[in-house]
Design a protein around this motif. Sequence first.
Motif, PDB file in Angstrom:
ATOM      1  N   GLY A 103      18.891  21.610   4.636  1.00 20.10           N
ATOM      2  CA  GLY A 103      19.501  21.600   5.593  1.00 20.10           C
ATOM      3  C   GLY A 103      20.781  21.896   5.763  1.00 20.10           C
ATOM      4  N   SER A 104      20.587  22.887   6.126  1.00 17.29           N
ATOM      5  CA  SER A 104      21.517  23.694   7.049  1.00 17.29           C
ATOM      6  C   SER A 104      20.804  23.431   9.273  1.00 17.29           C
ATOM      7  N   TYR A 105      20.435  22.120   8.899  1.00 17.97           N
ATOM      8  CA  TYR A 105      19.686  22.356  10.538  1.00 17.97           C
ATOM      9  C   TYR A 105      21.221  20.795  10.907  1.00 17.97           C
ATOM     10  N   LYS A 106      21.500  21.316  12.093  1.00 14.05           N
ATOM     11  CA  LYS A 106      23.009  20.242  12.160  1.00 14.05           C
ATOM     12  C   LYS A 106      22.500  19.440  13.459  1.00 14.05           C
ATOM     13  N   TRP A 107      22.240  18.395  13.209  1.00 13.47           N
ATOM     14  CA  TRP A 107      21.485  16.827  13.768  1.00 13.47           C
ATOM     15  C   TRP A 107      22.550  16.251  14.501  1.00 13.47           C
ATOM     16  N   CYS A 108      22.880  15.785  15.498  1.00 16.21           N
ATOM     17  CA  CYS A 108      23.880  15.490  16.373  1.00 16.21           C
ATOM     18  C   CYS A 108      23.019  14.389  17.614  1.00 16.21           C
ATOM     19  N   GLY A 109      24.209  13.667  17.559  1.00 17.83           N
ATOM     20  CA  GLY A 109      23.822  12.562  18.461  1.00 17.83           C
ATOM     21  C   GLY A 109      24.734  11.508  19.564  1.00 17.83           C
ATOM     22  N   GLY A 110      24.491  10.640  20.210  1.00 20.33           N
ATOM     23  CA  GLY A 110      25.666   9.860  20.610  1.00 20.33           C
ATOM     24  C   GLY A 110      25.495   8.363  20.195  1.00 20.33           C
ATOM     25  N   GLY A 111      26.506   8.375  20.952  1.00 16.79           N
ATOM     26  CA  GLY A 111      26.921   7.045  20.886  1.00 16.79           C
ATOM     27  C   GLY A 111      27.507   6.454  21.459  1.00 16.79           C
ATOM     28  N   ALA A 112      28.193   4.932  21.597  1.00 18.71           N
ATOM     29  CA  ALA A 112      29.132   4.405  23.169  1.00 18.71           C
ATOM     30  C   ALA A 112      30.225   4.132  22.107  1.00 18.71           C
ATOM     31  N   LEU A 113      30.869   4.169  23.199  1.00 16.75           N
ATOM     32  CA  LEU A 113      32.443   4.252  23.409  1.00 16.75           C
ATOM     33  C   LEU A 113      32.877   2.801  22.159  1.00 16.75           C
ATOM     34  N   HIS A 114      33.555   3.349  21.563  1.00 21.20           N
ATOM     35  CA  HIS A 114      34.162   2.328  20.891  1.00 21.20           C
ATOM     36  C   HIS A 114      35.064   1.457  21.184  1.00 21.20           C
ATOM     37  N   SER A 115      36.532   1.955  21.983  1.00 26.13           N
ATOM     38  CA  SER A 115      36.821   0.979  22.219  1.00 26.13           C
ATOM     39  C   SER A 115      37.520   1.680  23.259  1.00 26.13           C
ATOM     40  N   ASP A 116      38.421   0.806  24.316  1.00 29.03           N
ATOM     41  CA  ASP A 116      38.557   1.396  25.753  1.00 29.03           C
ATOM     42  C   ASP A 116      40.030   3.338  25.934  1.00 29.03           C
ATOM     43  N   VAL A 117      38.702   3.799  26.456  1.00 28.98           N
ATOM     44  CA  VAL A 117      40.292   5.463  26.120  1.00 28.98           C
ATOM     45  C   VAL A 117      41.063   5.169  27.757  1.00 28.98           C
ATOM     46  N   THR A 118      41.969   5.689  27.622  1.00 28.36           N
ATOM     47  CA  THR A 118      43.477   5.587  29.161  1.00 28.36           C
ATOM     48  C   THR A 118      43.350   6.927  28.872  1.00 28.36           C
ATOM     49  N   ALA A 119      43.574   7.965  30.079  1.00 24.55           N
ATOM     50  CA  ALA A 119      43.730   9.170  30.477  1.00 24.55           C
ATOM     51  C   ALA A 119      45.140  10.113  29.700  1.00 24.55           C
ATOM     52  N   GLY A 120      44.734  10.962  28.749  1.00 22.97           N
ATOM     53  CA  GLY A 120      46.558  11.680  28.770  1.00 22.97           C
ATOM     54  C   GLY A 120      45.770  11.125  27.294  1.00 22.97           C
ATOM     55  N   ALA A 121      45.202  10.932  26.298  1.00 21.81           N
ATOM     56  CA  ALA A 121      44.798   9.922  25.187  1.00 21.81           C
ATOM     57  C   ALA A 121      44.070  11.372  24.265  1.00 21.81           C
ATOM     58  N   THR A 122      44.061  11.503  23.139  1.00 22.83           N
ATOM     59  CA  THR A 122      44.012  12.163  22.072  1.00 22.83           C
ATOM     60  C   THR A 122      42.894  12.119  21.504  1.00 22.83           C
ATOM     61  N   GLN A 123      42.327  11.086  21.246  1.00 27.68           N
ATOM     62  CA  GLN A 123      41.612  10.812  19.899  1.00 27.68           C
ATOM     63  C   GLN A 123      40.752  10.030  20.711  1.00 27.68           C
ATOM     64  N   ILE A 124      39.207   9.671  21.090  1.00 26.04           N
ATOM     65  CA  ILE A 124      38.519   8.623  21.410  1.00 26.04           C
ATOM     66  C   ILE A 124      37.754   7.615  20.207  1.00 26.04           C
ATOM     67  N   SER A 125      36.986   6.737  19.924  1.00 22.85           N
ATOM     68  CA  SER A 125      36.324   6.441  18.887  1.00 22.85           C
ATOM     69  C   SER A 125      35.211   6.214  19.927  1.00 22.85           C
ATOM     70  N   VAL A 126      33.714   6.590  18.829  1.00 24.96           N
ATOM     71  CA  VAL A 126      32.312   6.558  19.594  1.00 24.96           C
ATOM     72  C   VAL A 126      31.618   5.504  17.956  1.00 24.96           C
ATOM     73  N   GLU A 127      30.811   4.402  18.708  1.00 23.49           N
ATOM     74  CA  GLU A 127      30.182   3.753  17.946  1.00 23.49           C
ATOM     75  C   GLU A 127      28.667   4.174  17.662  1.00 23.49           C
ATOM     76  N   PHE A 128      28.148   5.282  16.542  1.00 22.82           N
ATOM     77  CA  PHE A 128      27.025   5.394  16.354  1.00 22.82           C
ATOM     78  C   PHE A 128      26.690   4.889  15.831  1.00 22.82           C
ATOM     79  N   GLU A 129      25.148   4.873  15.569  1.00 29.09           N
ATOM     80  CA  GLU A 129      23.538   4.378  15.424  1.00 29.09           C
ATOM     81  C   GLU A 129      23.477   4.276  13.584  1.00 29.09           C
ATOM     82  N   SER A 130      24.392   5.198  13.337  1.00 27.87           N
ATOM     83  CA  SER A 130      24.882   5.323  11.471  1.00 27.87           C
ATOM     84  C   SER A 130      25.862   6.605  11.242  1.00 27.87           C
ATOM     85  N   ASP A 131      26.036   6.978  10.462  1.00 20.20           N
ATOM     86  CA  ASP A 131      27.313   7.814   9.859  1.00 20.20           C
ATOM     87  C   ASP A 131      26.653   9.289   9.459  1.00 20.20           C
TER      88      ASP A 131
END
Length: 468
Positions: A103-131
């Motif tokens: 359980g100590s192994y940290k399993w990272c991944g990647g996903g698609a940007l969920h919604s458009d982001v404008t320069a200056g934003a301090t929050q993004i949403s990412v859609e992964f294949e699992s949670d």
Amino acid sequence: MAVTRSDLAFVKSATVTDTDNNGGRKSYIEVPNRARFNLFPRVTRPERVNGKTRYRKEFLWNKNAANEIAYGVLAYILYPSPAGDRFYLAKGTQTDTQGDIDGSYKWCGGGALHSDVTAGATQISVEFESDDFHIANGMTIAINSHFLVGQTIMSGVRAFDAVKFDSTQGMWVKESAPDTDSEDIYPYGTYLGSNKVFSYNDNGELEYLTVANDKYSGEVIGTGDGSTKEFTDTLEHPPVEPNTVTVYYTISGATYSGSDDGEGNISGTNISSGSINYTSGLVHLVFTAPPDSGTQITCNYTKRAYSWSGYVCTIDLAEPVANDYLAANTFVGICVPIGDIKPSHSDVVINSTNGTFNHTLMTEDNRGTVEDDWTITFTSATEFTCSGASEGSVGTGNITSSFSPINSNTGQPYFTIPPSAWGGAWVSGDTITFKTHPAAAPLWWKEVVPAGIGPYSDNGVMLEIYIE
């Protein structure tokens, strides 16, 4: 000079199986880029029907011939599998095997940007294949919009083929870049299927951002009156990062503290029960004796900078995004921090009454050094033998000349000990032991094939590497 892409190679682990001994030390078998089934085998029909989790280990090897260091390396999955399976990436050790994974192994991944982001934003949403992908405060993420969508592709090109944009025909054709350092640089790219091409071009952006790590201290969650033992309050900045909560309170003139255990429980001296709801920030404390009248009960904690809604993760950032990004052509990777990739040695033990050894003068080689435990045994006042627990005997040496045993797999030395490293008086039977570590970063992959998924002939995944 600096380490370039052509200096790097992925190689398999020494053992490649689906059993607990899978993994271990680095091998010399390279994992070819873009080759199908280069690391994982084909997913069989029974595995698709019943489900399967499979692990593979590989090493990112810095083979720079000038022994340059690859600084500040990050690895991340930028483009996830387009099939029904999903891939995870975690940092390993030089010798761990599948049986060591816990359980100590940290399993990272990647996903698609969920919604458009404008320069200056301090929050993004990412859609992964699992949670269940790992993300934590302070981690680095990569956001990349060098994905070209709606492209015209020549017939016969398959997903994950190397391609080149042919301006005469106005389409992407199957063609490899002339060298490694030109791969995925426009007009070259990688076809990803569905008329999508990955290629670094003038219209795309890439930046590395830090997940926020906001800490709060001294927040008052109650005031003692000399008789009340039970207190409930909601923290001002939920959600709360587990293992960051500390409460302070005063009883009979003495100040005490309690902390959370990462599971939502708070314990400490004079606390009979305590809890924290990490999502809502609700804190509940019951003391064995009432806090002193007029004294404050305070809380220090860190805000969790991410939250999940289904498979979409919303991430707070420590700095604003510098560019605009469209969800249609942007992907985000959670970075596995590798650090510097260089050979090294450690755990030097000298067993001699009068002999001295300055191990700081010993050097290693990017291509020759391996993971091993070495023993140098003196056979006279000047001569010695050397052997590794894994490599075996590598010959004999003399303190009056440089000792550079050669790794026959690469033609380069395992290490080099100059004459100036030796001092004092050595006698037969004296020994020196030490460990060496290669210029290679161990990474574990995990593939999860959910039960009941359909076939997919052109599966793949895109891993990207950052070097300072």
